[in-house]
Design an enzyme around this catalytic site. Structure first.
Site, PDB file in Angstrom:
ATOM      1  N   HIS A  35      43.251  -4.754 -44.614  1.00 44.02           N
ATOM      2  CA  HIS A  35      43.367  -4.874 -46.075  1.00 44.02           C
ATOM      3  C   HIS A  35      42.400  -5.954 -46.561  1.00 44.02           C
ATOM      4  O   HIS A  35      41.794  -6.669 -45.757  1.00 44.02           O
ATOM      5  CB  HIS A  35      44.807  -5.221 -46.486  1.00 44.02           C
ATOM      6  CG  HIS A  35      45.374  -6.411 -45.788  1.00 44.02           C
ATOM      7  ND1 HIS A  35      44.953  -7.691 -46.051  1.00 44.02           N
ATOM      8  CD2 HIS A  35      46.318  -6.525 -44.823  1.00 44.02           C
ATOM      9  CE1 HIS A  35      45.627  -8.535 -45.289  1.00 44.02           C
ATOM     10  NE2 HIS A  35      46.458  -7.851 -44.517  1.00 44.02           N
TER      11      HIS A  35
HETATM   12  P1  TYD Z   1      50.633  -8.454 -43.837  1.00 48.71           P
HETATM   13  O1  TYD Z   1      49.899  -9.478 -44.642  1.00 48.71           O
HETATM   14  O2  TYD Z   1      50.413  -7.014 -44.203  1.00 48.71           O
HETATM   15  O3  TYD Z   1      50.324  -8.657 -42.294  1.00 48.71           O
HETATM   16  P2  TYD Z   1      48.942  -8.500 -41.502  1.00 48.71           P
HETATM   17  O4  TYD Z   1      47.816  -8.544 -42.493  1.00 48.71           O
HETATM   18  O5  TYD Z   1      48.912  -9.648 -40.549  1.00 48.71           O
HETATM   19  O6  TYD Z   1      49.007  -7.225 -40.753  1.00 48.71           O
HETATM   20  O7  TYD Z   1      52.180  -8.813 -43.905  1.00 48.71           O
HETATM   21  C1  TYD Z   1      53.139  -8.136 -43.116  1.00 48.71           C
HETATM   22  C2  TYD Z   1      54.479  -8.280 -43.812  1.00 48.71           C
HETATM   23  O8  TYD Z   1      54.861  -9.646 -43.918  1.00 48.71           O
HETATM   24  C3  TYD Z   1      54.496  -7.716 -45.234  1.00 48.71           C
HETATM   25  O9  TYD Z   1      55.728  -7.027 -45.412  1.00 48.71           O
HETATM   26  C4  TYD Z   1      54.477  -8.915 -46.122  1.00 48.71           C
HETATM   27  C5  TYD Z   1      55.102 -10.004 -45.276  1.00 48.71           C
HETATM   28  N1  TYD Z   1      54.513 -11.327 -45.542  1.00 48.71           N
HETATM   29  C6  TYD Z   1      55.238 -12.266 -46.258  1.00 48.71           C
HETATM   30  O10 TYD Z   1      56.371 -12.018 -46.699  1.00 48.71           O
HETATM   31  N2  TYD Z   1      54.682 -13.493 -46.492  1.00 48.71           N
HETATM   32  C7  TYD Z   1      53.452 -13.811 -46.049  1.00 48.71           C
HETATM   33  O11 TYD Z   1      52.966 -14.951 -46.273  1.00 48.71           O
HETATM   34  C8  TYD Z   1      52.703 -12.825 -45.318  1.00 48.71           C
HETATM   35  C9  TYD Z   1      51.322 -13.106 -44.818  1.00 48.71           C
HETATM   36  C10 TYD Z   1      53.271 -11.605 -45.090  1.00 48.71           C
END
Ligand code: TYD
Length: 146
Positions: free
Chosen positions: A63
């Site tokens: 993303h």
């Molecule tokens: P995401 O940012 O999509 O993870 P990555 O990019 O590492 O694959 O986040 C995964 C899940 O965690 C999503 O449901 C949102 C949650 N999240 C939070 O609640 N707070 C945060 O600070 C982050 C980074 C993610």
């Protein structure tokens, strides 16, 4: 004035993804590194999260953020961060805790090739906001070109 001011000013002006070296205080008792907002990385830290226990072969990310800037450090082990600015893609291999990857907003990024027991520290310039995410590459590309 900090000795890093000029270095950070260069990074601020370019706003390109790049590896940033961190201070390293060598000590026979173990090394120490640190990060100060605006002094070693070009944004104020609003949030910190970490990624761990990644099963072999899994990828994270996939993303971009509309406004969030990030700084990623491999505190333990190693992994790759693939950054795509909508025109070209570059892979950064992170495997030391005394440098990290700065990623400005509006860059598509994916984390992959996590080694066993790797630990990724991610510092962000914003608090968590689901609306700041761009999760469709085509939409990211479209917005980037505008
Ligand atoms: P995401 O940012 O999509 O993870 P990555 O990019 O590492 O694959 O986040 C995964 C899940 O965690 C999503 O449901 C949102 C949650 N999240 C939070 O609640 N707070 C945060 O600070 C982050 C980074 C993610």
């Amino acid at each position: 004035m900090s000795p890093n001011t000029e270095y950070i000013a260069t990074i601020m002006n370019s706003k390109e993804p790049q590896i940033i070296q961190l201070p390293k205080i060598p000590d026979r008792r173990g090394n120490l590194s640190f990060i100060e907002s605006g002094n070693h990385i070009p944004f104020d830290i609003e949030r910190c999260h970490w990624i761990y226990d990644v099963p072999g072969g899994e990828k994270r990310g996939g993303h971009a953020y509309r406004t969030t800037e990030e700084f990623i450090v491999a505190l333990s082990g190693s992994f790759d961060v693939v950054v795509n600015d909508s025109k070209e893609e570059k892979t950064y291999h992170l495997n030391r805790s005394y440098y990290g990857l700065y990623i400005p907003a509006m860059n598509w990024r994916t984390m992959e090739n996590f080694s066993t027991n790797s630990l990724a520290l991610v510092l962000s310039s914003t608090k968590y906001d689901a609306d700041d995410y761009l999760r469709e590459f085509e939409k990211f590309k479209y917005l980037k070109i505008e």
